[in-house]
Design a protein around this motif. Structure first.
Motif, PDB file in Angstrom:
ATOM      1  N   GLY A  22       0.783  -1.228   0.000  1.00 48.44           N
ATOM      2  CA  GLY A  22       0.000   0.000   0.000  1.00 48.44           C
ATOM      3  C   GLY A  22       0.811   1.272   0.000  1.00 48.44           C
ATOM      4  N   GLY A  23       2.066   1.224   0.423  1.00 47.51           N
ATOM      5  CA  GLY A  23       2.837   2.447   0.499  1.00 47.51           C
ATOM      6  C   GLY A  23       3.027   3.099  -0.856  1.00 47.51           C
ATOM      7  N   ASP A  24       3.399   2.298  -1.838  1.00 43.91           N
ATOM      8  CA  ASP A  24       3.615   2.837  -3.171  1.00 43.91           C
ATOM      9  C   ASP A  24       2.303   3.305  -3.785  1.00 43.91           C
ATOM     10  OD1 ASP A  24       3.968   1.814  -6.401  1.00 43.91           O
ATOM     11  OD2 ASP A  24       5.425   3.198  -5.565  1.00 43.91           O
ATOM     12  N   ALA A 220       1.075  -2.639  -5.829  1.00 45.72           N
ATOM     13  CA  ALA A 220      -0.154  -2.277  -6.527  1.00 45.72           C
ATOM     14  C   ALA A 220      -1.403  -2.556  -5.703  1.00 45.72           C
ATOM     15  CB  ALA A 220      -0.243  -3.043  -7.851  1.00 45.72           C
ATOM     16  N   THR A 221      -1.232  -3.028  -4.468  1.00 44.11           N
ATOM     17  CA  THR A 221      -2.367  -3.310  -3.599  1.00 44.11           C
ATOM     18  C   THR A 221      -2.273  -2.449  -2.348  1.00 44.11           C
ATOM     19  OG1 THR A 221      -1.132  -5.240  -2.772  1.00 44.11           O
ATOM     20  CG2 THR A 221      -2.839  -5.653  -4.413  1.00 44.11           C
ATOM     21  N   SER A 222      -3.389  -2.335  -1.664  1.00 41.07           N
ATOM     22  CA  SER A 222      -3.481  -1.352  -0.581  1.00 41.07           C
ATOM     23  C   SER A 222      -3.239  -1.933   0.812  1.00 41.07           C
ATOM     24  CB  SER A 222      -4.864  -0.688  -0.613  1.00 41.07           C
ATOM     25  OG  SER A 222      -5.871  -1.671  -0.495  1.00 41.07           O
ATOM     26  N   GLY A 223      -3.100  -3.235   0.920  1.00 45.03           N
ATOM     27  CA  GLY A 223      -2.892  -3.816   2.231  1.00 45.03           C
ATOM     28  C   GLY A 223      -2.680  -5.316   2.138  1.00 45.03           C
ATOM     29  N   PRO A 224      -2.254  -5.952   3.234  1.00 46.27           N
ATOM     30  CA  PRO A 224      -1.954  -7.385   3.224  1.00 46.27           C
ATOM     31  C   PRO A 224      -3.124  -8.250   2.772  1.00 46.27           C
ATOM     32  CG  PRO A 224      -1.131  -6.363   5.221  1.00 46.27           C
ATOM     33  CD  PRO A 224      -1.964  -5.325   4.532  1.00 46.27           C
ATOM     34  N   GLU A 226      -5.697  -7.472   0.768  1.00 43.32           N
ATOM     35  CA  GLU A 226      -5.914  -7.356  -0.675  1.00 43.32           C
ATOM     36  C   GLU A 226      -4.818  -8.079  -1.440  1.00 43.32           C
ATOM     37  OE1 GLU A 226      -6.288  -4.133  -4.325  1.00 43.32           O
ATOM     38  OE2 GLU A 226      -5.930  -3.397  -2.286  1.00 43.32           O
ATOM     39  N   PHE A 227      -3.570  -7.947  -0.963  1.00 44.09           N
ATOM     40  CA  PHE A 227      -2.473  -8.633  -1.633  1.00 44.09           C
ATOM     41  C   PHE A 227      -2.677 -10.145  -1.635  1.00 44.09           C
ATOM     42  CE2 PHE A 227       1.396 -11.136  -1.012  1.00 44.09           C
ATOM     43  CZ  PHE A 227       1.981 -10.962  -2.253  1.00 44.09           C
ATOM     44  N   TRP A 231      -3.167 -12.418  -4.915  1.00 48.95           N
ATOM     45  CA  TRP A 231      -2.191 -13.454  -5.264  1.00 48.95           C
ATOM     46  C   TRP A 231      -2.859 -14.810  -5.446  1.00 48.95           C
ATOM     47  CZ3 TRP A 231       2.713 -13.234  -6.864  1.00 48.95           C
ATOM     48  CH2 TRP A 231       3.434 -14.417  -6.909  1.00 48.95           C
ATOM     49  N   LYS A 232      -3.760 -15.141  -4.538  1.00 50.36           N
ATOM     50  CA  LYS A 232      -4.457 -16.426  -4.631  1.00 50.36           C
ATOM     51  C   LYS A 232      -5.365 -16.472  -5.861  1.00 50.36           C
ATOM     52  CE  LYS A 232      -4.364 -17.340   0.340  1.00 50.36           C
ATOM     53  NZ  LYS A 232      -5.166 -17.409   1.600  1.00 50.36           N
ATOM     54  N   ARG A 233      -6.022 -15.358  -6.134  1.00 58.43           N
ATOM     55  CA  ARG A 233      -6.927 -15.326  -7.300  1.00 58.43           C
ATOM     56  C   ARG A 233      -6.136 -15.470  -8.599  1.00 58.43           C
ATOM     57  NH1 ARG A 233      -8.813 -11.650 -10.911  1.00 58.43           N
ATOM     58  NH2 ARG A 233      -7.586  -9.960 -10.025  1.00 58.43           N
ATOM     59  N   LEU A 234      -4.993 -14.813  -8.678  1.00 59.83           N
ATOM     60  CA  LEU A 234      -4.221 -14.812  -9.923  1.00 59.83           C
ATOM     61  C   LEU A 234      -3.382 -16.074 -10.091  1.00 59.83           C
ATOM     62  CD1 LEU A 234      -2.995 -11.105  -9.864  1.00 59.83           C
ATOM     63  CD2 LEU A 234      -4.740 -12.074 -11.372  1.00 59.83           C
ATOM     64  N   PHE A 235      -2.785 -16.549  -8.991  1.00 54.88           N
ATOM     65  CA  PHE A 235      -1.795 -17.616  -9.108  1.00 54.88           C
ATOM     66  C   PHE A 235      -2.081 -18.844  -8.249  1.00 54.88           C
ATOM     67  CE2 PHE A 235       0.368 -13.472  -9.709  1.00 54.88           C
ATOM     68  CZ  PHE A 235       0.617 -13.590 -11.072  1.00 54.88           C
ATOM     69  N   GLY A 236      -3.181 -18.823  -7.530  1.00 58.86           N
ATOM     70  CA  GLY A 236      -3.590 -20.006  -6.794  1.00 58.86           C
ATOM     71  C   GLY A 236      -2.821 -20.269  -5.523  1.00 58.86           C
TER      72      GLY A 236
END
Length: 237
Positions: A22-24, A220-224, A226-227, A231-236
């Motif tokens: 989220g910082g970036d 590119a995500t706002s917090g743990p 969401e990340f 990650w799970k949605r995209l790469f399982g």
């Protein structure tokens, strides 16, 4: 196979010590020219893909509308209203794209009035394989950019460290269509390596790409939460 130590990432530091999520993203949402430019670079291809499908536009018209959309964002307060607690930023950006309907002509006029000033440089190839659904087109373009950026950073680091051969082996294995990919033994013969060298090189490059992808997704995500969900949605996982 036991997981080997991960490679350093150019975005995330040593090993698994990534920047806080989220910082970036938070910094990009501040309406300062340099940060807005970074935001535009990160998302112009997904926006372009969405515009082409949602409004049935050709290449040049879609580019103009992409520029106009970012101008509209810069001049408004929509980004400042983003609340990470209510959902991810990409979903919010798609909401803003739908809200942009009805404002595009005025934004295009302001763009033209500024002498066709470019809000963002549309560097690189535009997405060519665009899904039929605007939301799917946006997501595919975003994911392709995430992965291609990770691969390019790994390639550049391999060149800087004198490890180009590792990346050449990786490209030789992954570039051909799946049914035509050479075996490890064929790669070993082509590059004058042992079979185990090929295996080790491929593992090292894949791990480096994985870590670069994780680092980019963290930024590119706002917090743990969401990340982890992304990650799970995209790469399982």
């Amino acid at each position: 196979m036991k997981r080997r130590p991960s490679q350093d990432t150019s975005l995330g530091g040593d090993g698994d010590r990534f920047p806080e999520t989220g910082g970036d993203l938070a910094s990009l949402l501040k309406a300062e020219p340099s940060r807005m430019e970074a935001l535009c670079r990160r998302y112009w291809k997904p926006v372009y893909a969405y515009v082409r499908i949602a409004w049935s536009k050709g290449n040049e018209d879609a580019k103009d509308l992409t520029q106009a959309f970012f101008l509209w964002l810069m001049e408004g307060e929509s980004l400042a209203r983003y609340d990470a607690g209510k959902g991810g930023f990409r979903a919010y950006l798609k909401v803003l794209l739908k809200r942009f309907v009805g404002h595009e002509e005025r934004a295009l006029h302001r763009l033209k009035r500024g002498g066709d000033a470019r809000i963002v440089s549309l560097d690189g190839d535009v997405p060519r394989e665009i899904a039929a659904d605007p939301d799917a087109a946006f997501e595919k373009a975003w994911l392709d950019e995430l992965l291609s950026g990770a691969i390019e950073r790994v390639r550049a680091r391999a060149a800087a460290e004198g490890k180009e051969l590792r990346f050449q082996v990786y490209l030789a294995r992954t570039t051909p269509p799946k049914a035509e990919r050479p075996s490890y033994k064929e790669l070993a013969a082509r590059f004058g390596l042992k079979d185990t060298d090929v295996e080790n090189y491929l593992f090292a490059v894949r791990e480096a790409i994985r870590e670069e992808t994780r680092a980019a997704l963290l930024q590119a995500t706002s917090g743990p939460r969401e990340f982890e969900d992304e990650w799970k949605r995209l790469f399982g996982g």
